[in-house]
Enzyme design. Structure first.
Site, PDB file in Angstrom:
ATOM      1  N   ARG A  48     -33.462 -28.356  -4.332  1.00 47.56           N
ATOM      2  CA  ARG A  48     -33.084 -29.161  -3.174  1.00 47.56           C
ATOM      3  C   ARG A  48     -33.771 -28.560  -1.956  1.00 47.56           C
ATOM      4  O   ARG A  48     -33.662 -27.346  -1.722  1.00 47.56           O
ATOM      5  CB  ARG A  48     -31.565 -29.105  -2.998  1.00 47.56           C
ATOM      6  N   SER A  51     -32.600 -29.929   4.960  1.00 50.67           N
ATOM      7  CA  SER A  51     -32.839 -29.667   6.378  1.00 50.67           C
ATOM      8  C   SER A  51     -31.512 -29.382   7.061  1.00 50.67           C
ATOM      9  O   SER A  51     -30.549 -30.130   6.881  1.00 50.67           O
ATOM     10  CB  SER A  51     -33.470 -30.885   7.036  1.00 50.67           C
ATOM     11  N   GLU A  52     -31.502 -28.343   7.853  1.00 47.63           N
ATOM     12  CA  GLU A  52     -30.274 -27.924   8.528  1.00 47.63           C
ATOM     13  C   GLU A  52     -29.609 -29.084   9.259  1.00 47.63           C
ATOM     14  O   GLU A  52     -30.269 -29.862   9.957  1.00 47.63           O
ATOM     15  CB  GLU A  52     -30.625 -26.835   9.550  1.00 47.63           C
ATOM     16  N   CYS A  64     -23.222 -38.494   8.910  1.00 51.69           N
ATOM     17  CA  CYS A  64     -24.358 -38.413   7.986  1.00 51.69           C
ATOM     18  C   CYS A  64     -23.860 -37.983   6.605  1.00 51.69           C
ATOM     19  O   CYS A  64     -22.666 -37.840   6.386  1.00 51.69           O
ATOM     20  CB  CYS A  64     -25.404 -37.439   8.523  1.00 51.69           C
ATOM     21  N   GLU A  91     -33.074 -28.510  12.083  1.00 55.59           N
ATOM     22  CA  GLU A  91     -31.951 -29.299  12.615  1.00 55.59           C
ATOM     23  C   GLU A  91     -32.453 -30.625  13.217  1.00 55.59           C
ATOM     24  O   GLU A  91     -33.481 -30.654  13.908  1.00 55.59           O
ATOM     25  CB  GLU A  91     -31.228 -28.444  13.658  1.00 55.59           C
ATOM     26  N   ARG A  93     -33.782 -33.373  11.899  1.00 57.91           N
ATOM     27  CA  ARG A  93     -35.135 -33.751  11.462  1.00 57.91           C
ATOM     28  C   ARG A  93     -36.192 -33.098  12.347  1.00 57.91           C
ATOM     29  O   ARG A  93     -37.198 -33.704  12.696  1.00 57.91           O
ATOM     30  CB  ARG A  93     -35.318 -35.289  11.459  1.00 57.91           C
ATOM     31  N   ASP A 125     -39.531 -38.579  12.510  1.00 55.56           N
ATOM     32  CA  ASP A 125     -39.222 -37.413  11.676  1.00 55.56           C
ATOM     33  C   ASP A 125     -40.208 -36.321  12.075  1.00 55.56           C
ATOM     34  O   ASP A 125     -41.412 -36.456  11.864  1.00 55.56           O
ATOM     35  CB  ASP A 125     -39.382 -37.795  10.203  1.00 55.56           C
ATOM     36  N   ARG A 127     -40.412 -33.217  11.007  1.00 50.67           N
ATOM     37  CA  ARG A 127     -40.454 -32.058  10.101  1.00 50.67           C
ATOM     38  C   ARG A 127     -41.803 -31.926   9.403  1.00 50.67           C
ATOM     39  O   ARG A 127     -42.513 -32.894   9.229  1.00 50.67           O
ATOM     40  CB  ARG A 127     -39.391 -32.227   9.001  1.00 50.67           C
TER      41      ARG A 127
HETATM   42  N1  LIG Z   1     -32.772 -36.829  14.867  1.00 50.55           N
HETATM   43  C1  LIG Z   1     -31.770 -37.112  14.041  1.00 50.55           C
HETATM   44  N2  LIG Z   1     -31.559 -36.277  13.029  1.00 50.55           N
HETATM   45  C2  LIG Z   1     -30.563 -36.580  12.182  1.00 50.55           C
HETATM   46  C3  LIG Z   1     -29.730 -37.701  12.340  1.00 50.55           C
HETATM   47  N3  LIG Z   1     -28.841 -37.699  11.351  1.00 50.55           N
HETATM   48  C4  LIG Z   1     -29.108 -36.619  10.580  1.00 50.55           C
HETATM   49  N4  LIG Z   1     -30.132 -35.937  11.087  1.00 50.55           N
HETATM   50  C5  LIG Z   1     -30.827 -34.754  10.575  1.00 50.55           C
HETATM   51  O1  LIG Z   1     -31.589 -35.207   9.464  1.00 50.55           O
HETATM   52  C6  LIG Z   1     -31.871 -34.107   8.620  1.00 50.55           C
HETATM   53  C7  LIG Z   1     -31.671 -34.575   7.214  1.00 50.55           C
HETATM   54  O2  LIG Z   1     -32.535 -35.634   6.996  1.00 50.55           O
HETATM   55  P1  LIG Z   1     -32.141 -36.939   6.258  1.00 50.55           P
HETATM   56  O3  LIG Z   1     -32.917 -38.064   6.864  1.00 50.55           O
HETATM   57  O4  LIG Z   1     -30.641 -37.095   6.222  1.00 50.55           O
HETATM   58  O5  LIG Z   1     -32.557 -36.746   4.779  1.00 50.55           O
HETATM   59  P2  LIG Z   1     -33.882 -36.148   4.196  1.00 50.55           P
HETATM   60  O6  LIG Z   1     -33.800 -34.663   4.272  1.00 50.55           O
HETATM   61  O7  LIG Z   1     -35.075 -36.768   4.815  1.00 50.55           O
HETATM   62  O8  LIG Z   1     -33.831 -36.691   2.713  1.00 50.55           O
HETATM   63  P3  LIG Z   1     -32.888 -36.253   1.523  1.00 50.55           P
HETATM   64  O9  LIG Z   1     -33.661 -35.201   0.787  1.00 50.55           O
HETATM   65  O10 LIG Z   1     -32.670 -37.476   0.727  1.00 50.55           O
HETATM   66  O11 LIG Z   1     -31.629 -35.711   2.124  1.00 50.55           O
HETATM   67  C8  LIG Z   1     -30.964 -32.981   9.077  1.00 50.55           C
HETATM   68  O12 LIG Z   1     -31.772 -32.037   9.778  1.00 50.55           O
HETATM   69  C9  LIG Z   1     -29.996 -33.658  10.032  1.00 50.55           C
HETATM   70  O13 LIG Z   1     -29.560 -32.771  11.067  1.00 50.55           O
HETATM   71  C10 LIG Z   1     -29.992 -38.557  13.437  1.00 50.55           C
HETATM   72  O14 LIG Z   1     -29.356 -39.586  13.641  1.00 50.55           O
HETATM   73  N5  LIG Z   1     -31.011 -38.215  14.265  1.00 50.55           N
HETATM   74 ZN   LIG Z   2     -26.512 -34.520   8.817  1.00 49.80          ZN
END
Ligand SMILES: Nc1nc2c(ncn2[C@@H]2O[C@H](COP(=O)(O)OP(=O)(O)OP(=O)(O)O)[C@@H](O)[C@H]2O)c(=O)[nH]1
Ligand SMILES: [Zn+2]
Length: 458
Positions: A48, A51-52, A64, A91, A93, A125, A127
Site C-alpha cells: 500500500r 499518502s498522509e 474521506c 498530506e 495530495r 494532485d 504528488r
Molecule cells: N487537496 C485535497 N486533498 C485531499 C482531499 N481529501 C483527501 N485528501 C488527501 O488525499 C490523499 C489521499 O489521496 P486519495 O485521492 O484519497 O487517494 P489516492 O492515494 O490517490 O488513491 P488510493 O491509493 O486509492 O487511496 C491524502 O493525502 C489526503 O490527505 C481533498 O479534498 N483535497
Molecule cells: Zn483523507
C-alpha cells in the site's frame, strides 16, 4: 537513488507486528515503511502506498476514506503475513494540511475536490512517487501488487521502473458525508471505485497502459518524474511532431495525423507526466483538441491556451473538458465582454501583460503558472508558440517526434525572429528512440556558453 534509513524499530499494533523504518528522504520529510515478512525474495508482495491524511488517518474524519484504507491495507498484509505500507508525507495530495482545510472550505461552498485545489492555485494532485520508488528499491521490491483505486498511482510507479503486476482494489463503502467526494474522485481523477465491497476485492492483473516503445523510453519518463520547477517558471517540455520535411500540418494549416498509434500513446504518457499542457489558439482553431490523457493511464494535465486576441471558439471541445476547467491566457487588450462570455461557459481567464508585439508575454505567463502550482508544463504547439518558446529559450527539454513521411505542408515553426541573430540552439547529447515507425529525439537544450555537462543538468 539510494535512500538512507534514519531509524527502525519493531512496532506491534492490533493486527500484528510491523518493522517500522523511517527514511531520510531527499525532500526533507520523514517517510515511513511498515513491513512484514521477507519482501526481497518470493512473489511480488502486497503493498500500500498511502499518502498522509492527518484528518482521516489520525482523527477518523468522515470526509474521506483514508483512515479506513490504511487500516484495511494493514489488515490484509497481516493476513498474508507479508507486505508493506509506505506512509508518504504527502498530506492533502501534496498541498499540506492548511491548504487541504482551505480546500475543504471551498468544497463546503460547492467546489469539488479537484476544482477546490485548482481554485487555490494547486495542481489537482501535487504528488510524485519518486521517493516511494526509491524506498521500494531500498526494500528490495522491484515488483508488487498495489492496493489502490487510483490508476495514476499505478502509472506513476510503472514510469519509475517499479513493476505493478496487479492492482488490488481498496474500496471503502461510502458514507453520507463522503459520497460526493468519492464520486468526484471517480469522475474527475479516474479512481476505480465500483467494486462494491472491500471483502470481495481481488487482485486484477494490470494490463500495461500503452504499448509504448520499449523500455528505452524509461530514462525520459524517469527524468520527467524527477525534474523540479525553477523558481521563476515551471520545468518546460517542448513536444511536437513533424514530418521528415519539417511540416506539422497540411498546407493552409489543415490538420494532419502525423504520428503513428504508438507515438500517440507515447504522447499521452508524456501528457500524464506533466501538471499542465499549453497550446496556442491556432491549434485550437485548426484541430479543436481535447488535450486529455486517453491512450495511457494517468491524470489529465491542466489545459492552458495562449490566446492574445481571444479568438477561442464558444463551442470548442475544451469547454467541456471531462476533468479540468480550461485556462485561457490573454492580455488586458482583450474584449471584456468576450472574456465574460467565455467565463460563463466555464473557462478561467488569465490576464497576462503584453510583450512588445502586444501578444501574451510568455515569460509572465510561465511565472503565473508557476505561482499557480504548475511544476512542469508540456508545450505541444503550434508553430507560433513553439517559435516564441525557442526564441526566448523558455524550455528545458525537447521531445520531437519525426514521422517517416513527406508532406509539403505548413512548417512546424514560424520564421524565427531573434534566434537568427543569436547563437543557434543545440540539443545537448540527444537521445534517439524508435516508437512504432516514428523517431523520437529528446534532450535538453545546451545552455549558451556552458559545457555539455551543465546543459544536461539544465
Ligand atoms: N487537496 C485535497 N486533498 C485531499 C482531499 N481529501 C483527501 N485528501 C488527501 O488525499 C490523499 C489521499 O489521496 P486519495 O485521492 O484519497 O487517494 P489516492 O492515494 O490517490 O488513491 P488510493 O491509493 O486509492 O487511496 C491524502 O493525502 C489526503 O490527505 C481533498 O479534498 N483535497
Ligand atoms: Zn483523507
Amino acid at each position: 537513488m539510494k535512500i538512507p534509513t534514519a531509524a527502525c524499530a519493531r512496532l506491534p499494533v492490533d493486527v500484528g507486528a510491523f518493522q517500522t523504518t523511517v527514511f531520510d528522504a531527499y525532500d526533507g520529510k520523514e517517510h515511513v515503511a511498515l513491513t512484514m515478512g521477507e519482501l526481497a525474495d518470493g512473489p511480488p508482495a502486497l503493498v500500500r502506498i498511502h499518502s498522509e491524511c492527518f484528518t482521516g488517518d489520525v482523527l477518523g474524519s468522515h470526509r474521506c476514506d483514508c483512515g479506513e484504507q490504511l487500516a484495511e491495507s494493514m489488515r490484509r498484509i497481516a493476513r498474508e503475513g507479508r507486505g508493506a505500507v509506505l506512509y508518504l508525507r504527502q498530506e492533502g495530495r501534496g498541498i499540506g494540511l492548511a491548504e487541504k482545510l482551505r480546500a475543504y472550505q471551498l468544497q463546503d461552498l460547492g467546489f469539488d475536490t479537484v476544482d477546490a485545489n485548482i481554485e487555490l492555485g494547486h495542481a489537482a494532485d501535487a504528488r510524485d512517487y519518486g521517493v516511494a520508488a526509491s524506498i521500494l528499491r531500498d526494500l528490495g521490491v522491484h515488483a508488487l501488487q498495489l492496493m489502490t483505486n487510483n490508476p495514476a498511482k499505478v502509472a506513476a510507479l510503472t514510469r519509475l521502473g517499479i513493476e505493478v503486476v496487479a492492482r488490488v482494489p481498496l474500496v471503502i463503502p461510502p458514507r453520507p458525508e463522503n459520497r460526493e467526494y468519492l464520486n468526484a474522485k471517480a469522475r474527475r481523477m479516474g479512481h476505480l471505485l465500483d467494486s462494491p465491497d472491500v471483502a470481495e476485492t481481488k487482485a486484477q492483473i494490470v494490463v500495461p497502459a500503452a504499448k509504448v516503445p520499449s523500455d528505452r523510453s524509461e530514462p525520459l519518463f524517469d527524468l520527467l518524474s524527477r525534474v523540479s520547477a525553477r523558481r521563476d517558471r515551471p520545468f518546460v517540455t517542448l513536444s511536437y511532431a513533424q514530418s521528415l520535411d519539417g511540416s506539422s500540418a497540411a498546407l493552409g494549416n489543415r490538420p494532419l495525423a502525423i504520428s503513428g498509434g504508438a507515438s500517440r500513446c507515447f504522447t499521452h504518457r508524456l501528457r500524464a507526466a506533466h501538471d499542465a499542457i499549453l497550446v496556442g489558439i491556432g491549434t485550437i482553431l485548426a484541430d479543436d483538441p481535447r488535450l486529455t490523457v486517453r491512450e495511457a493511464h494517468g491524470v489529465d494535465p491542466q489545459p492552458v491556451i495562449v490566446d492574445s486576441r481571444l479568438r477561442f471558439p464558444l463551442d470548442a471541445r475544451l469547454l467541456t473538458h471531462p476533468t479540468r476547467k480550461v485556462w485561457i491566457a490573454t492580455t488586458p487588450l482583450a474584449n471584456p465582454s468576450r472574456m465574460r462570455r467565455l467565463e460563463s461557459l466555464g473557462a478561467e481567464l488569465l490576464v497576462v501583460p503584453v510583450d512588445t508585439m502586444e501578444r501574451v508575454d510568455l515569460s509572465a505567463l510561465l511565472a503565473l503558472l508557476r505561482a499557480r502550482g504548475v511544476r512542469n508544463l508540456m508545450i505541444e504547439g503550434g508553430g507560433r508558440v513553439l517559435t516564441q518558446v525557442v526564441d526566448q529559450r523558455l524550455f528545458d527539454l525537447l521531445v520531437l517526434t519525426v514521422a517517416p513521411m513527406m508532406v509539403g505542408g505548413t512548417p512546424a515553426f514560424a520564421p524565427h525572429q531573434s534566434l537568427r541573430n543569436r547563437e543557434h540552439t543545440r540539443i545537448d547529447r540527444p537521445n534517439y528512440l524508435q516508437v512504432g515507425d516514428d523517431l523520437v529525439i529528446w534532450g535538453a537544450p545546451q545552455v549558451p556558453g556552458a559545457t555539455g555537462e551543465g546543459a544536461r543538468d539544465a
